[in-house]
Scaffold this motif. Structure first.
Motif, PDB file in Angstrom:
ATOM      1  N   PRO A 416       5.852  13.781  -2.145  1.00  0.00           N
ATOM      2  CA  PRO A 416       4.890  14.154  -1.099  1.00  0.00           C
ATOM      3  C   PRO A 416       3.564  14.528  -1.745  1.00  0.00           C
ATOM      4  CG  PRO A 416       6.493  15.907  -1.450  1.00  0.00           C
ATOM      5  CD  PRO A 416       6.961  14.743  -2.260  1.00  0.00           C
ATOM      6  N   ALA A 417       2.477  13.878  -1.318  1.00  0.00           N
ATOM      7  CA  ALA A 417       1.203  14.013  -2.020  1.00  0.00           C
ATOM      8  C   ALA A 417       0.067  14.329  -1.060  1.00  0.00           C
ATOM      9  CB  ALA A 417       0.897  12.722  -2.779  1.00  0.00           C
ATOM     10  N   GLN A 418      -1.018  14.828  -1.625  1.00  0.00           N
ATOM     11  CA  GLN A 418      -2.245  15.060  -0.860  1.00  0.00           C
ATOM     12  C   GLN A 418      -3.182  13.867  -0.993  1.00  0.00           C
ATOM     13  OE1 GLN A 418      -2.806  17.721   1.191  1.00  0.00           O
ATOM     14  NE2 GLN A 418      -0.683  18.242   0.733  1.00  0.00           N
ATOM     15  N   SER A 419      -3.622  13.581  -2.213  1.00  0.00           N
ATOM     16  CA  SER A 419      -4.520  12.458  -2.445  1.00  0.00           C
ATOM     17  C   SER A 419      -3.795  11.205  -2.914  1.00  0.00           C
ATOM     18  CB  SER A 419      -5.569  12.840  -3.493  1.00  0.00           C
ATOM     19  OG  SER A 419      -4.962  12.972  -4.773  1.00  0.00           O
ATOM     20  N   GLY A 420      -2.645  11.386  -3.553  1.00  0.00           N
ATOM     21  CA  GLY A 420      -1.935  10.268  -4.155  1.00  0.00           C
ATOM     22  C   GLY A 420      -2.366   9.974  -5.573  1.00  0.00           C
ATOM     23  N   LEU A 421      -3.362  10.688  -6.086  1.00  0.00           N
ATOM     24  CA  LEU A 421      -3.841  10.465  -7.443  1.00  0.00           C
ATOM     25  C   LEU A 421      -2.797  10.891  -8.475  1.00  0.00           C
ATOM     26  CD1 LEU A 421      -7.506  11.738  -7.053  1.00  0.00           C
ATOM     27  CD2 LEU A 421      -6.816   9.388  -7.612  1.00  0.00           C
ATOM     28  N   PRO A 422      -2.746  10.217  -9.615  1.00  0.00           N
ATOM     29  CA  PRO A 422      -1.799  10.612 -10.670  1.00  0.00           C
ATOM     30  C   PRO A 422      -1.974  12.050 -11.137  1.00  0.00           C
ATOM     31  CG  PRO A 422      -2.619   8.409 -11.097  1.00  0.00           C
ATOM     32  CD  PRO A 422      -3.426   8.946  -9.943  1.00  0.00           C
ATOM     33  N   SER A 423      -3.165  12.620 -10.966  1.00  0.00           N
ATOM     34  CA  SER A 423      -3.384  14.005 -11.388  1.00  0.00           C
ATOM     35  C   SER A 423      -2.512  14.992 -10.626  1.00  0.00           C
ATOM     36  CB  SER A 423      -4.861  14.387 -11.220  1.00  0.00           C
ATOM     37  OG  SER A 423      -5.284  14.216  -9.878  1.00  0.00           O
ATOM     38  N   GLU A 424      -1.958  14.576  -9.492  1.00  0.00           N
ATOM     39  CA  GLU A 424      -1.086  15.464  -8.709  1.00  0.00           C
ATOM     40  C   GLU A 424       0.364  15.429  -9.175  1.00  0.00           C
ATOM     41  OE1 GLU A 424      -3.058  15.486  -4.259  1.00  0.00           O
ATOM     42  OE2 GLU A 424      -1.591  13.942  -4.719  1.00  0.00           O
ATOM     43  N   TYR A 425       0.758  14.385  -9.883  1.00  0.00           N
ATOM     44  CA  TYR A 425       2.175  14.178 -10.179  1.00  0.00           C
ATOM     45  C   TYR A 425       2.834  15.404 -10.815  1.00  0.00           C
ATOM     46  CZ  TYR A 425       1.261   9.112  -9.590  1.00  0.00           C
ATOM     47  OH  TYR A 425       0.914   7.881  -9.109  1.00  0.00           O
ATOM     48  N   SER A 426       2.138  16.012 -11.766  1.00  0.00           N
ATOM     49  CA  SER A 426       2.747  17.120 -12.501  1.00  0.00           C
ATOM     50  C   SER A 426       2.871  18.381 -11.663  1.00  0.00           C
ATOM     51  CB  SER A 426       1.937  17.416 -13.763  1.00  0.00           C
ATOM     52  OG  SER A 426       0.588  17.700 -13.425  1.00  0.00           O
ATOM     53  N   ASP A 427       1.980  18.557 -10.694  1.00  0.00           N
ATOM     54  CA  ASP A 427       1.989  19.786  -9.901  1.00  0.00           C
ATOM     55  C   ASP A 427       3.033  19.777  -8.785  1.00  0.00           C
ATOM     56  OD1 ASP A 427       0.015  21.056 -11.332  1.00  0.00           O
ATOM     57  OD2 ASP A 427      -1.620  20.367 -10.049  1.00  0.00           O
ATOM     58  N   ILE A 428       3.544  18.608  -8.446  1.00  0.00           N
ATOM     59  CA  ILE A 428       4.507  18.496  -7.355  1.00  0.00           C
ATOM     60  C   ILE A 428       5.910  18.774  -7.902  1.00  0.00           C
ATOM     61  CG2 ILE A 428       5.474  16.977  -5.596  1.00  0.00           C
ATOM     62  CD1 ILE A 428       2.834  15.353  -5.790  1.00  0.00           C
ATOM     63  N   GLU A 429       6.604  19.736  -7.312  1.00  0.00           N
ATOM     64  CA  GLU A 429       7.934  20.107  -7.804  1.00  0.00           C
ATOM     65  C   GLU A 429       8.977  19.038  -7.482  1.00  0.00           C
ATOM     66  OE1 GLU A 429       9.222  23.940  -6.590  1.00  0.00           O
ATOM     67  OE2 GLU A 429       7.682  25.002  -7.748  1.00  0.00           O
ATOM     68  N   GLU A 430       8.847  18.412  -6.335  1.00  0.00           N
ATOM     69  CA  GLU A 430       9.848  17.428  -5.923  1.00  0.00           C
ATOM     70  C   GLU A 430       9.701  16.164  -6.750  1.00  0.00           C
ATOM     71  OE1 GLU A 430      11.346  17.039  -1.675  1.00  0.00           O
ATOM     72  OE2 GLU A 430       9.957  15.348  -1.822  1.00  0.00           O
ATOM     73  N   THR A 431      10.798  15.664  -7.282  1.00  0.00           N
ATOM     74  CA  THR A 431      10.763  14.469  -8.117  1.00  0.00           C
ATOM     75  C   THR A 431      10.721  13.203  -7.274  1.00  0.00           C
ATOM     76  OG1 THR A 431      11.917  15.578  -9.937  1.00  0.00           O
ATOM     77  CG2 THR A 431      12.023  13.168  -9.888  1.00  0.00           C
ATOM     78  N   ILE A 432      11.511  13.149  -6.209  1.00  0.00           N
ATOM     79  CA  ILE A 432      11.518  11.996  -5.313  1.00  0.00           C
ATOM     80  C   ILE A 432      11.986  12.462  -3.935  1.00  0.00           C
ATOM     81  CG2 ILE A 432      13.833  11.315  -6.073  1.00  0.00           C
ATOM     82  CD1 ILE A 432      13.003   8.383  -5.558  1.00  0.00           C
ATOM     83  N   ASP A 433      11.348  11.951  -2.901  1.00  0.00           N
ATOM     84  CA  ASP A 433      11.682  12.376  -1.542  1.00  0.00           C
ATOM     85  C   ASP A 433      13.137  12.026  -1.210  1.00  0.00           C
ATOM     86  OD1 ASP A 433      11.840  11.873   1.537  1.00  0.00           O
ATOM     87  OD2 ASP A 433      10.014  13.044   1.241  1.00  0.00           O
ATOM     88  N   PRO A 434      13.927  12.986  -0.718  1.00  0.00           N
ATOM     89  CA  PRO A 434      15.341  12.725  -0.429  1.00  0.00           C
ATOM     90  C   PRO A 434      15.573  11.591   0.564  1.00  0.00           C
ATOM     91  CG  PRO A 434      14.915  15.082  -0.434  1.00  0.00           C
ATOM     92  CD  PRO A 434      13.580  14.408  -0.524  1.00  0.00           C
ATOM     93  N   GLN A 435      14.632  11.368   1.484  1.00  0.00           N
ATOM     94  CA  GLN A 435      14.822  10.296   2.461  1.00  0.00           C
ATOM     95  C   GLN A 435      14.829   8.930   1.781  1.00  0.00           C
ATOM     96  OE1 GLN A 435      15.509  10.796   5.806  1.00  0.00           O
ATOM     97  NE2 GLN A 435      16.068   8.615   5.633  1.00  0.00           N
ATOM     98  N   VAL A 436      14.079   8.785   0.729  1.00  0.00           N
ATOM     99  CA  VAL A 436      14.079   7.525  -0.020  1.00  0.00           C
ATOM    100  C   VAL A 436      15.465   7.264  -0.594  1.00  0.00           C
ATOM    101  CG1 VAL A 436      13.089   6.302  -1.996  1.00  0.00           C
ATOM    102  CG2 VAL A 436      11.624   7.738  -0.552  1.00  0.00           C
ATOM    103  N   LEU A 437      16.078   8.280  -1.168  1.00  0.00           N
ATOM    104  CA  LEU A 437      17.426   8.146  -1.726  1.00  0.00           C
ATOM    105  C   LEU A 437      18.431   7.794  -0.635  1.00  0.00           C
ATOM    106  CD1 LEU A 437      17.329  11.287  -4.053  1.00  0.00           C
ATOM    107  CD2 LEU A 437      16.966   8.904  -4.729  1.00  0.00           C
ATOM    108  N   LYS A 438      18.319   8.458   0.510  1.00  0.00           N
ATOM    109  CA  LYS A 438      19.246   8.174   1.617  1.00  0.00           C
ATOM    110  C   LYS A 438      19.106   6.737   2.099  1.00  0.00           C
ATOM    111  CE  LYS A 438      19.232  12.967   3.307  1.00  0.00           C
ATOM    112  NZ  LYS A 438      18.810  13.880   4.414  1.00  0.00           N
ATOM    113  N   ASP A 439      17.874   6.266   2.201  1.00  0.00           N
ATOM    114  CA  ASP A 439      17.647   4.903   2.693  1.00  0.00           C
ATOM    115  C   ASP A 439      18.186   3.862   1.718  1.00  0.00           C
ATOM    116  OD1 ASP A 439      16.447   5.834   4.990  1.00  0.00           O
ATOM    117  OD2 ASP A 439      14.398   5.630   4.220  1.00  0.00           O
TER     118      ASP A 439
END
Length: 447
Positions: A416-439
């Protein structure tokens, strides 16, 4: 596509009459396109103004860089790490704060160094004991004479189960796709295996425990390695030999398309995969990154006009010297003048050249197996409109077994992102959205 890091220049200036800079300092600068952690250790030598210094950038590599020069002249500390391309200056506010700037390429950004290490939380990273079997394995790519290493996770009491091989995106990735302590492929493998699907994730060539040269690895090599991984899985009695598919992330989707078109994969899943030729995808990526950084459409059009010509020069050049010379002619008199050396370094290499040459359309015409294509709407590296190109391209041959899903607000790593820029990757605690795994699991279970 994770080629975010180039050369780093760090600037700090320090009035040392009142403060001593010895000890370890930690920084986490925002470089707009990326963030990295810095660990700088300073120790005073016995005499004079000279210091010893080391630098770690753990989000780039485990390497420890030693300063060739570290000294204090009046109130200024200067430290130079030639192997890392890092030089430092700055102002010491207190014994626990240094306030200054970091020069990244030609740009300056604010920087603070403190005594407190930056610690990431990654709650999704699987922890043992696991309710499945996990084996570190090795297998041969006999065609290229290489041994590749990875981890195979198998459901308990597995017998003739489905399996997938995860193929990574651009750049050398380890088997877990570790970045900023996220382990995306391990999280995927854990979830799928808990739901009855075997998963093989592999260190890329020249990475981790796999043999080979990462610097010369390109799409054909990645395809050969994925083919060898499938061949290995077919030797395992726990796995059905006709139910081994590919999950291709980013550039890895191109490998999935190639193997599916050749009839070597009975199903494929693409995570942020491109639906256009590689050269066009790079232009789309630059436009998305610039737009997310606030650039106006007129500038993006201007910039990509030059980049399109530059990419054509790269594809037609015989060597780096000729490429650099032609790019210098192209950029002469423009705001890009002087950038030819940097751009040659970025583009004139086997991986990028093969990426730009690849066109998925011929493969789309031959893909008859089921396809699941996923993308986030905040993806700045492979924009979400690629889903439409994949769907139309494959369905044009009469294959109706194409499912596409877009995820509002998710970035290239499906966070889940605000801008989608790579600079956000490290600050986001979630590694991958659970809905993606479920799908993914739901789709696989209904094949």
């Amino acid at each position: 596509m994770k080629q975010w890091l180039t050369i780093l220049w760090l600037g700090l200036s320090l009035p040392l009459a009142a403060q001593q800079p010895t000890g370890t300092w930690y920084g986490y600068p925002d470089l707009k396109t990326n963030r990295i952690r810095l660990e700088i250790n300073l120790s005073k030598q016995a005499q004079g103004a000279h210091y010893s210094a080391t630098l770690k950038m753990p989000d780039i590599s485990p390497a420890l860089h030693t300063a060739s020069q570290a000294e204090v002249v009046e109130d200024t500390l200067f430290v130079f790490f030639p192997q890392a391309g890092v030089a430092c200056k700055g102002i010491c506010v207190s014994d626990s704060l240094i306030s200054g700037t970091i020069q990244w390429g030609q740009y300056l950004f604010p920087l603070e160094l403190t005594r407190h290490p930056v610690v990431f939380r990654r709650p999704q990273t699987p922890q043992p004991p696991y309710p499945y079997r996990s084996e570190d394995i090795a297998f041969r790519n006999e065609k290229d004479g290489l041994t590749l290493a990875g981890t195979l996770t198998l459901p308990e009491q597995a017998k003739q189960c489905k399996a997938v091989v995860i193929v990574s995106g651009s750049g050398p990735q380890d088997r877990n796709n570790t970045f900023f302590e996220h382990k995306t492929y391990q999280v995927i493998a854990d979830y799928l295996t808990r739901h009855g699907i075997a998963v093989l994730r592999v260190d890329d060539r020249g990475t981790g425990q796999s043999e080979g040269n990462a610097a010369t690895t390109s799409l054909p090599d990645e395809t050969a390695d994925a083919r060898a991984a499938i061949a290995y899985l077919k030797t395992r009695p726990e796995i059905h030999p006709d139910s081994i598919g590919i999950i291709g992330h980013s550039e890895g989707a191109f490998v999935a398309f190639t193997l599916a078109a050749a009839g070597e994969s009975p199903f494929i899943i693409t995570l942020a995969g491109g639906g256009v030729c590689g050269s066009e995808l790079l232009l789309m990526q630059r436009a998305a990154l610039l737009r997310a950084n606030g650039a106006q459409d007129a500038f993006i059009t201007f910039y990509n006009n030059y980049m399109r010509q530059a990419q054509n020069i790269v594809l037609q050049s015989k060597d780096q010297a000729a490429c650099r010379q032609e790019l210098a002619k192209l950029f002469a008199g423009s705001p890009l003048a002087g950038q030819e050396a940097n751009l040659t370094s970025q583009l004139f290499n086997p991986a990028t050249i093969e990426l730009m040459r690849y066109n998925p359309l011929p493969d789309f015409q031959r893909i008859t197996c089921p396809v699941l294509a996923l993308n986030g709407t905040k993806d700045c590296q492979v924009p979400v409109e690629n889903l439409e190109y994949i769907q139309k391209g494959i369905r044009a041959n009469g294959n109706s077994k194409v499912t596409v899903i877009s995820y509002p607000g998710l970035n290239h790593m499906f966070q889940p992102a605000q801008s989608g820029l790579p600079s956000e990757y490290s600050d986001i605690e979630e590694t991958i959205d659970p809905q993606v795994l479920k799908d993914i699991v739901q789709w696989l279970q209904h094949l």
